[in-house]
Design an enzyme around this catalytic site. Structure first.
Site, PDB file in Angstrom:
ATOM      1  CE  LYS A 210      -2.852   0.967   3.629  1.00 17.33           C
ATOM      2  NZ  LYS A 210      -2.688   2.338   4.175  1.00 17.33           N
ATOM      3  CB  SER A 211       3.785   2.318   2.007  1.00 16.90           C
ATOM      4  OG  SER A 211       3.189   2.255   3.269  1.00 16.90           O
TER       5      SER A 211
ATOM      6  NE  ARG B 289       6.200   6.490   0.847  1.00 15.42           N
ATOM      7  CZ  ARG B 289       5.305   6.312   1.833  1.00 15.42           C
ATOM      8  NH1 ARG B 289       4.190   5.648   1.610  1.00 15.42           N
ATOM      9  NH2 ARG B 289       5.521   6.813   3.045  1.00 15.42           N
TER      10      ARG B 289
ATOM     11  NE  ARG C   2      -5.474   8.441  11.168  1.00 13.48           N
ATOM     12  CZ  ARG C   2      -4.945   7.620  10.276  1.00 13.48           C
ATOM     13  NH1 ARG C   2      -5.680   7.148   9.286  1.00 13.48           N
ATOM     14  NH2 ARG C   2      -3.680   7.275  10.362  1.00 13.48           N
TER      15      ARG C   2
ATOM     16  CG  ASP D  51       0.652   0.036   9.490  1.00 11.55           C
ATOM     17  OD1 ASP D  51       0.292   0.860  10.359  1.00 11.55           O
ATOM     18  OD2 ASP D  51       0.972   0.369   8.340  1.00 11.55           O
TER      19      ASP D  51
ATOM     20  NE  ARG E  16      -2.515  -1.789   8.586  1.00 15.58           N
ATOM     21  CZ  ARG E  16      -2.372  -2.279   7.354  1.00 15.58           C
ATOM     22  NH1 ARG E  16      -2.596  -3.552   7.103  1.00 15.58           N
ATOM     23  NH2 ARG E  16      -1.986  -1.498   6.357  1.00 15.58           N
TER      24      ARG E  16
HETATM   25  C1  S3P Z   1       2.533   4.835   6.253  1.00 13.18           C
HETATM   26  C2  S3P Z   1       3.130   5.154   7.434  1.00 13.18           C
HETATM   27  C3  S3P Z   1       2.615   4.745   8.753  1.00 13.18           C
HETATM   28  C4  S3P Z   1       1.623   3.606   8.637  1.00 13.18           C
HETATM   29  C5  S3P Z   1       0.627   3.816   7.541  1.00 13.18           C
HETATM   30  C6  S3P Z   1       1.331   3.991   6.203  1.00 13.18           C
HETATM   31  C7  S3P Z   1       3.124   5.335   5.007  1.00 13.18           C
HETATM   32  O1  S3P Z   1       1.971   5.839   9.361  1.00 13.18           O
HETATM   33  O2  S3P Z   1       0.944   3.392   9.850  1.00 13.18           O
HETATM   34  O3  S3P Z   1      -0.241   2.703   7.452  1.00 13.18           O
HETATM   35  O4  S3P Z   1       2.761   4.836   3.923  1.00 13.18           O
HETATM   36  O5  S3P Z   1       3.973   6.223   5.079  1.00 13.18           O
HETATM   37  P1  S3P Z   1       2.822   6.934  10.187  1.00 13.18           P
HETATM   38  O6  S3P Z   1       3.790   7.527   9.273  1.00 13.18           O
HETATM   39  O7  S3P Z   1       1.826   7.949  10.661  1.00 13.18           O
HETATM   40  O8  S3P Z   1       3.443   6.165  11.309  1.00 13.18           O
END
Ligand code: S3P
Length: 427
Positions: free
Chosen positions: A20-21, A25, A120, A313, A386
């Site tokens: 996902k991350s 990006r 948030r 996560d 999650r």
């Molecule tokens: C993520 C960073 C994390 C993670 C989120 C995805 C990212 O959050 O919990 O699911 O893609 O950079 P934080 O950067 O707030 O810790």
């Protein structure tokens, strides 16, 4: 409502949709690059679709072609002003990273989100972005969505991050692309480094010196092709299942093994898990490989504050593991869990106690005494993907029926959860 009963046996070879991350990006950096980029194994989920939609609204052509995504970048200054608010749904990653990009644009945009995302904290990014020169307005002095942001010629800053967050680091690095000079971001602890790795792949440069990341502005990025490795956070659900269901063996192929994401594997190995990892490639880009898991007896462990960003996560799943481990599992420094889609310390502790677990909380520390007699009961997702998946995992491990109030939230990150589970599990 969703009913779960115990799994008897688990076996198979599986791979997972893209991380996902990295998927977020890829859309962002491809849009800012010149020319076409191609993303194979891109994750199609509620969250990643929010990032795609936002860039489409800013004039970027993004198409699904033969199992991959084609993104036609328009260069750093090629985005167009959106004619309507950019809706982020529940995606914190979309919101925070896109704020970084918008800080450098010559136009004004509005960012909105659903009820959960609107609760948030955003000041963690709006504060440094304001320091760089972006004008940002919104509730509680720009701590919450909806936010109006108007970019400008940004000035470089040196920013010492108060929280370990890859989203904050990434937002500042993205804004740094638009600043005149060198922007420095100093992290309190190492967090996921996908933005830095991908920037390099796109032909950019980010210097890393310990916890300091330096980016110079006005770099030109060029389109790339990338096959996105499977999402280790999604795979983690099945790793834990395979460890805890009798006589199980699972081979997970082509999953992301970026060392800033594999904290869960280190902790599980420490707990006694029989896990074998083979790196197959991507060392210079995004490492990936295979993981073989066999069912194992676990023992309690201490998860230290410094490890948290590398497994943030996966903490709900590690809490599940703690319930089955011999002895006590301590999690220290889990405070960031309180500002995820829900307060995940509260959601997990409430649910696990309902199932019979012995679990205590003291501030940001969670202590789980393993070996309690667990039994199915009614639990809640707290509208958090999650938490929901962790409940489906534990519900598959304990006697009786576990009834989860809803499972739609899982589409946020892992719409294939159920089809993969059906493929490898015998109930
Ligand atoms: C993520 C960073 C994390 C993670 C989120 C995805 C990212 O959050 O919990 O699911 O893609 O950079 P934080 O950067 O707030 O810790």
């Amino acid at each position: 409502m969703f009913r779960v009963s115990p799994i008897e046996h688990l076996e198979g070879e599986i791979s997972f949709p893209g991380d996902k991350s990295i998927s977020h990006r890829m859309v962002i950096l491809s849009s800012l690059a010149e020319g076409d980029s191609y993303a194979e194994n891109f994750l199609i989920s509620d969250d990643s679709l929010r990032t795609i939609e936002a860039f489409r609204k800013m004039g970027i052509e993004i198409r699904e072609e033969r199992n991959r995504l084609r993104i036609t970048g328009r260069g750093l200054n090629g985005l167009k002003p959106p004619s309507e608010p950019l809706y982020m749904g529940g995606s914190g990653t979309s919101a925070r990273l896109i704020l970084g990009v918008l800080a450098g644009q010559k136009f004004r945009a509005v960012l909105s989100g659903d009820a959960s995302l609107s609760r948030r904290p955003m000041r963690r990014v709006t504060l440094p972005l304001r320091e760089m020169g972006a004008k940002i307005e919104g509730p509680a002095d720009a701590d919450f969505l909806p936010l109006t942001i108007e970019g400008s010629d940004l000035k470089p800053i040196e920013y010492k991050m108060p929280v370990a967050s890859a989203q904050v680091k990434s937002a500042i690095l993205l804004a740094g692309l638009y600043a005149w000079g060198e922007t420095k971001v100093i992290e309190p602890m190492i967090s996921r480094d996908h933005t830095e790795r991908l920037l390099k792949l796109f032909g950019g440069e980010v210097k890393k010196d310990g916890l300091t990341n330096t980016i110079s502005g006005r770099q030109r990025l060029k389109g790339i092709e990338l096959c996105i490795p499977g999402d280790i956070s999604s795979a983690a659900n099945f790793i834990v299942l395979a460890l805890l269901v009798k006589k199980s063996r699972l081979l997970i192929q082509r999953v992301g093994l970026n060392p800033t994401r594999t904290g869960i594997l280190n902790v599980l190995k420490r707990m006694g898990a029989r896990i074998e990892v083979v790196i197959k490639g991507g060392e210079d880009t995004e490492p990936y490989g295979d993981i073989e898991v066999r069912n194992s007896s676990l023992k309690g462990t201490l998860i230290e504050r410094e490890e948290i960003p590398r497994l943030i996560d996966e903490l709900p799943l590690l809490m599940v593991c703690g319930c089955f481990a011999d002895g006590v599992t301590w999690i220290e420094g889990g405070g960031e869990l309180r500002v995820k889609e829900t307060d995940r310390i509260n959601s997990m502790v409430t649910n696990l106690r309902r199932l019979g677990a012995e679990i205590e909380v003291e501030g940001d520390k969670v202590v789980i005494k393993g070996g309690s007699l667990l039994r199915g009961n009614r639990v809640s997702s707290f509208s958090d993907h999650r938490t929901a998946m962790s409940m489906l995992v534990i519900g598959s491990l304990i006697p009786g029926e576990t009834i989860l109030d809803e499972v739609n939230c899982i589409n946020k990150s892992f719409p294939e959860f159920f089809s993969i589970l059906t493929k490898i599990a015998n109930r």
